[in-house]
Design an enzyme around this catalytic site. Structure first.
Site, mmCIF file in Angstrom:
data_model
loop_
_atom_site.group_PDB
_atom_site.id
_atom_site.type_symbol
_atom_site.label_atom_id
_atom_site.label_comp_id
_atom_site.label_asym_id
_atom_site.label_seq_id
_atom_site.Cartn_x
_atom_site.Cartn_y
_atom_site.Cartn_z
ATOM 1 N N HIS A 30 0.254 -4.509 41.785
ATOM 2 C CA HIS A 30 1.284 -4.476 42.818
ATOM 3 C C HIS A 30 2.049 -3.164 42.680
ATOM 4 C CE1 HIS A 30 1.239 -9.146 42.488
ATOM 5 N NE2 HIS A 30 0.167 -8.665 43.092
ATOM 6 N N THR B 185 0.328 6.387 28.630
ATOM 7 C CA THR B 185 1.552 6.434 27.845
ATOM 8 C C THR B 185 2.420 7.596 28.302
ATOM 9 O OG1 THR B 185 0.444 5.491 25.911
ATOM 10 C CG2 THR B 185 2.500 6.674 25.512
ATOM 11 N N ALA C 245 -18.982 -3.216 48.426
ATOM 12 C CA ALA C 245 -18.010 -4.254 48.763
ATOM 13 C C ALA C 245 -17.099 -3.812 49.894
ATOM 14 C CB ALA C 245 -17.170 -4.619 47.546
ATOM 15 N N PHE D 16 -4.617 -7.390 35.518
ATOM 16 C CA PHE D 16 -5.501 -6.335 35.043
ATOM 17 C C PHE D 16 -4.909 -5.733 33.764
ATOM 18 C CE2 PHE D 16 -5.471 -6.687 39.644
ATOM 19 C CZ PHE D 16 -6.801 -6.890 39.931
ATOM 20 N N SER E 211 -10.679 -10.404 42.971
ATOM 21 C CA SER E 211 -9.751 -9.278 43.037
ATOM 22 C C SER E 211 -10.293 -8.079 42.261
ATOM 23 C CB SER E 211 -8.388 -9.671 42.470
ATOM 24 O OG SER E 211 -7.805 -10.709 43.224
ATOM 25 N N THR F 14 -8.900 -7.655 47.693
ATOM 26 C CA THR F 14 -9.788 -8.808 47.685
ATOM 27 C C THR F 14 -11.130 -8.465 48.307
ATOM 28 O OG1 THR F 14 -7.917 -10.318 47.849
ATOM 29 C CG2 THR F 14 -10.074 -11.194 48.476
ATOM 30 N N CYS G 2 -4.298 -4.120 43.946
ATOM 31 C CA CYS G 2 -5.101 -5.336 43.913
ATOM 32 C C CYS G 2 -5.642 -5.633 45.313
ATOM 33 C CB CYS G 2 -4.244 -6.494 43.420
ATOM 34 S SG CYS G 2 -5.136 -8.059 43.312
#
Length: 216
Positions: free
Chosen positions: A100, A145, A57, A2, A38, A47, A45
């Site tokens: 992750h 940032t 979903a 991503f 994903s 599925t 992340c």
């Protein structure tokens, strides 16, 4: 993979805990989903296991995901940041994000700064070596940032540090950040490149020579 650029803010429709895992249904607003794809959900992340043409979903969250992220605290009605995986023709407007999660932080301060907003996030001490001023950090899936670093901070008995972030109006409006209150837990992902560099530097010269000597 991503990029930390949020595409939609979805709404959790239902959550169901079972066998130390959780099933979650989200109105994603994506109307062209495919089973097995994903989607980064607040930076995690996940599925797609089932979907409707309207973009609702279903996701299954394992015990590992619940233990390492803040997703287990979500309830029906919660807003979540959503990003689909990047493709080869996608502009990388943020930075490389894996989805992750490296740790969970806490929002400790939020205030308006002109038309922007200044946030401070507490982070665990173990992540300090991966964070630099003006470097990238992912907060709830958002590529941001780091503007300031505040050293040696303790929060609820945990040693760590805080980072300062300046949130522009577009990000404030198009993510879940405006809904967060002080004390909210957020998912953290540090820059992947910093972790790879650390791993490379950990190998001693002897190990490097041994590896080189084993090559044809």
């Amino acid at each position: 993979m991503f990029s930390g650029i949020i595409e939609h803010v979805g709404e959790v429709q239902s959550v169901s805990l079972r066998d130390k895992a959780m099933d979650m249904r989200i109105a994603t607003h994506f109307t062209d989903l495919t089973e097995g794809e994903s989607i980064a959900t607040n930076g995690v992340c996940l599925t797609v296991t089932h979907f409707t043409p309207e973009g609702v979903a279903d996701f299954h969250l394992s015990g590992e995901t619940l233990a390492r992220t803040s997703l287990g605290a979500l309830t029906a009605g919660a807003r979540v940041n959503l990003e689909r995986a990047v493709s080869l023709h996608t502009r990388l407007s943020g930075h490389i994000v894996q989805g992750h999660v490296d740790g969970v932080g806490v929002l400790t301060h939020k205030e308006a700064a002109g038309d922007s907003h200044h946030l401070r996030i507490f982070m665990p001490a173990a992540l300090r070596r991966y964070v630099i001023e003006k470097g990238s950090i992912t907060i709830n899936g958002i590529s941001l940032t780091v503007n300031e670093i505040y050293e040696a901070i303790q929060h609820d008995g945990q040693q760590g540090f805080e980072i300062g972030l300046m949130i522009i109006p577009h990000t404030w409006i198009h993510t879940d950040l405006s809904t967060l209150k002080n004390g909210a837990r957020v998912n953290l992902e540090v820059d992947m490149m910093a972790k790879y560099i650390e791993t490379l530097l950990r190998h001693s010269p002897e190990e490097a020579l041994l590896y080189k000597g084993s090559q044809p």
